[in-house]
Write a protein that holds these residues in place. Sequence first.
Motif, PDB file in Angstrom:
ATOM      1  N   PRO A 237     -24.348  -9.009  18.408  1.00  0.00           N
ATOM      2  CA  PRO A 237     -23.393  -8.054  18.999  1.00  0.00           C
ATOM      3  C   PRO A 237     -23.269  -8.191  20.511  1.00  0.00           C
ATOM      4  N   ALA A 238     -24.405  -8.349  21.200  1.00  0.00           N
ATOM      5  CA  ALA A 238     -24.357  -8.493  22.654  1.00  0.00           C
ATOM      6  C   ALA A 238     -23.673  -9.792  23.053  1.00  0.00           C
ATOM      7  N   GLU A 239     -23.979 -10.867  22.314  1.00  0.00           N
ATOM      8  CA  GLU A 239     -23.365 -12.156  22.640  1.00  0.00           C
ATOM      9  C   GLU A 239     -21.868 -12.141  22.337  1.00  0.00           C
ATOM     10  N   ARG A 240     -21.476 -11.429  21.267  1.00  0.00           N
ATOM     11  CA  ARG A 240     -20.055 -11.338  20.947  1.00  0.00           C
ATOM     12  C   ARG A 240     -19.320 -10.556  22.040  1.00  0.00           C
ATOM     13  N   ARG A 241     -19.963  -9.513  22.563  1.00  0.00           N
ATOM     14  CA  ARG A 241     -19.356  -8.748  23.656  1.00  0.00           C
ATOM     15  C   ARG A 241     -19.236  -9.618  24.902  1.00  0.00           C
ATOM     16  N   ALA A 242     -20.277 -10.401  25.177  1.00  0.00           N
ATOM     17  CA  ALA A 242     -20.217 -11.299  26.334  1.00  0.00           C
ATOM     18  C   ALA A 242     -19.110 -12.330  26.165  1.00  0.00           C
ATOM     19  N   ALA A 243     -18.944 -12.839  24.929  1.00  0.00           N
ATOM     20  CA  ALA A 243     -17.890 -13.820  24.683  1.00  0.00           C
ATOM     21  C   ALA A 243     -16.512 -13.225  24.932  1.00  0.00           C
ATOM     22  N   LYS A 244     -16.326 -11.968  24.544  1.00  0.00           N
ATOM     23  CA  LYS A 244     -15.036 -11.307  24.766  1.00  0.00           C
ATOM     24  C   LYS A 244     -14.770 -11.120  26.262  1.00  0.00           C
ATOM     25  N   VAL A 245     -15.823 -10.770  27.017  1.00  0.00           N
ATOM     26  CA  VAL A 245     -15.671 -10.604  28.462  1.00  0.00           C
ATOM     27  C   VAL A 245     -15.293 -11.929  29.111  1.00  0.00           C
ATOM     28  N   ILE A 246     -16.006 -12.995  28.720  1.00  0.00           N
ATOM     29  CA  ILE A 246     -15.712 -14.313  29.287  1.00  0.00           C
ATOM     30  C   ILE A 246     -14.325 -14.773  28.876  1.00  0.00           C
ATOM     31  N   LEU A 247     -13.911 -14.470  27.640  1.00  0.00           N
ATOM     32  CA  LEU A 247     -12.570 -14.828  27.190  1.00  0.00           C
ATOM     33  C   LEU A 247     -11.523 -14.133  28.054  1.00  0.00           C
ATOM     34  N   ALA A 248     -11.731 -12.829  28.326  1.00  0.00           N
ATOM     35  CA  ALA A 248     -10.793 -12.110  29.191  1.00  0.00           C
ATOM     36  C   ALA A 248     -10.766 -12.710  30.585  1.00  0.00           C
ATOM     37  N   LEU A 249     -11.943 -13.113  31.086  1.00  0.00           N
ATOM     38  CA  LEU A 249     -12.030 -13.726  32.412  1.00  0.00           C
ATOM     39  C   LEU A 249     -11.277 -15.054  32.448  1.00  0.00           C
ATOM     40  N   ILE A 250     -11.442 -15.863  31.403  1.00  0.00           N
ATOM     41  CA  ILE A 250     -10.784 -17.164  31.354  1.00  0.00           C
ATOM     42  C   ILE A 250      -9.276 -17.006  31.197  1.00  0.00           C
ATOM     43  N   ILE A 251      -8.841 -16.035  30.381  1.00  0.00           N
ATOM     44  CA  ILE A 251      -7.398 -15.795  30.225  1.00  0.00           C
ATOM     45  C   ILE A 251      -6.781 -15.380  31.555  1.00  0.00           C
ATOM     46  N   LEU A 252      -7.480 -14.497  32.285  1.00  0.00           N
ATOM     47  CA  LEU A 252      -6.985 -14.088  33.601  1.00  0.00           C
ATOM     48  C   LEU A 252      -6.919 -15.276  34.543  1.00  0.00           C
ATOM     49  N   PHE A 253      -7.946 -16.113  34.512  1.00  0.00           N
ATOM     50  CA  PHE A 253      -7.968 -17.284  35.390  1.00  0.00           C
ATOM     51  C   PHE A 253      -6.839 -18.247  35.044  1.00  0.00           C
ATOM     52  N   ILE A 254      -6.683 -18.542  33.749  1.00  0.00           N
ATOM     53  CA  ILE A 254      -5.644 -19.488  33.341  1.00  0.00           C
ATOM     54  C   ILE A 254      -4.256 -18.951  33.688  1.00  0.00           C
ATOM     55  N   LEU A 292      -9.441  -8.969  40.377  1.00  0.00           N
ATOM     56  CA  LEU A 292      -9.691  -8.318  39.089  1.00  0.00           C
ATOM     57  C   LEU A 292     -10.962  -8.790  38.398  1.00  0.00           C
ATOM     58  N   SER A 293     -11.463  -9.976  38.742  1.00  0.00           N
ATOM     59  CA  SER A 293     -12.621 -10.518  38.031  1.00  0.00           C
ATOM     60  C   SER A 293     -13.876  -9.629  38.106  1.00  0.00           C
ATOM     61  N   PRO A 294     -14.176  -8.954  39.238  1.00  0.00           N
ATOM     62  CA  PRO A 294     -15.367  -8.097  39.240  1.00  0.00           C
ATOM     63  C   PRO A 294     -15.313  -6.988  38.198  1.00  0.00           C
ATOM     64  N   PHE A 295     -14.114  -6.444  37.940  1.00  0.00           N
ATOM     65  CA  PHE A 295     -13.988  -5.364  36.965  1.00  0.00           C
ATOM     66  C   PHE A 295     -14.168  -5.899  35.537  1.00  0.00           C
ATOM     67  N   ILE A 296     -13.706  -7.121  35.290  1.00  0.00           N
ATOM     68  CA  ILE A 296     -13.917  -7.730  33.975  1.00  0.00           C
ATOM     69  C   ILE A 296     -15.396  -8.023  33.763  1.00  0.00           C
ATOM     70  N   LEU A 297     -16.060  -8.542  34.805  1.00  0.00           N
ATOM     71  CA  LEU A 297     -17.496  -8.813  34.695  1.00  0.00           C
ATOM     72  C   LEU A 297     -18.280  -7.533  34.420  1.00  0.00           C
ATOM     73  N   ALA A 298     -17.830  -6.426  34.999  1.00  0.00           N
ATOM     74  CA  ALA A 298     -18.531  -5.151  34.816  1.00  0.00           C
ATOM     75  C   ALA A 298     -18.526  -4.704  33.359  1.00  0.00           C
ATOM     76  N   MET A 299     -17.523  -5.147  32.593  1.00  0.00           N
ATOM     77  CA  MET A 299     -17.457  -4.779  31.176  1.00  0.00           C
ATOM     78  C   MET A 299     -18.645  -5.328  30.389  1.00  0.00           C
ATOM     79  N   GLY A 300     -19.224  -6.424  30.843  1.00  0.00           N
ATOM     80  CA  GLY A 300     -20.340  -7.028  30.128  1.00  0.00           C
ATOM     81  C   GLY A 300     -21.670  -6.935  30.833  1.00  0.00           C
ATOM     82  N   HIS A 301     -21.710  -6.265  31.981  1.00  0.00           N
ATOM     83  CA  HIS A 301     -22.954  -6.143  32.742  1.00  0.00           C
ATOM     84  C   HIS A 301     -23.234  -4.661  32.966  1.00  0.00           C
ATOM     85  N   ARG A 302     -24.248  -4.147  32.262  1.00  0.00           N
ATOM     86  CA  ARG A 302     -24.483  -2.701  32.248  1.00  0.00           C
ATOM     87  C   ARG A 302     -24.733  -2.118  33.640  1.00  0.00           C
ATOM     88  N   ARG A 303     -25.595  -2.748  34.403  1.00  0.00           N
ATOM     89  CA  ARG A 303     -25.933  -2.194  35.726  1.00  0.00           C
ATOM     90  C   ARG A 303     -24.752  -2.271  36.679  1.00  0.00           C
TER      91      ARG A 303
END
Length: 315
Positions: A237-254, A292-303
């Motif tokens: 579950p945690a890895e799937r959430r991380a994958a979704k965050v990275i996917l959103a980050l990559i889509i924004l970048f592309i 926008l990338s810091p806000f996307i990263l925050a979705m997968g980083h609790r602290r």
Amino acid sequence: QPSTLTISAAQGLLVGILGNGMVICVVGENILRQQKVYRSSDMILVNMAFSNLMVSVARNLLLVLTDLGIKMSPSMNWCQILMGIWVWLRCANVWSTFFVSAFHFQTLRRVAPPMASLNGSRGPPRSLLMGFVLLWSLNLIYSIPAFVFSTKGDKNATETLMLVSSTTRPLLGCLWDFPSTYSGLAFATASMVIHEIIPILLMSVTNLGSLITLYTHGSKHHPAHKSQGMPIMHRVPAERRAAKVILALIILFITSWGASVVSMNYFNYNRGPSSAYLLVVARFTNSGFIALSPFILAMGHRRLRAVILKFLLGS
């Protein structure tokens, strides 16, 4: 009187600087606090945020200041230095973003636990540190032509060649000055392939590989497959959430980088009536990812998420 576009650009710049600065402080402090275990993922996030911050301060800040009417006129030597720094930082920024996707893919594919947890090593992974050194040093070498083939134009000078990796207009009057049109287009084409097309393809492949790995493992819940190893995958579950965050980050970048690629190459190879409009689009999409990338990263980083929410709520 500053235009609406200038005000929006200034706001995006401020958000990018504060957001990435917050990522560096929060995640960096977490790395220093946990001295017994150096988390590679946190180090990669700090590296990406640092490259975003450097692009914002060294490049985007100057764009906004000139739009606000502040006059700056660097000499030819300073133009060469600035153009070299802009190319270096922008190229390093691309590959720093790819590092995030590549690391997550490599983590999911790992069958054995990391060596650091087996031998009790207290230092950061040498392979990761070597990767950072290669990333910044190789991009510095690539940027050498910018230190050489650039100059300061006069008031009536117009840009004849633009690169996503440097700037989307004659910033501070600094222009590319290649010996010939063909050599300039050759460098632009090489830049397009090395720092625009290849990273986007690699990001797409590694992120797709991560999603396929998670999907494949998700369909293997019966006991017959539990003996096959893959200790990383016990946190699906945690890895799937991380994958979704990275996917959103990559889509924004592309999206942001792709819009810049289309605009720059339309200008370089076509020069049609839409060039001016597309250059404006390129300029704002360049800074959109950084803001926008810091806000996307925050979705997968609790602290990080907790700190940003506390900052936004003012409590």
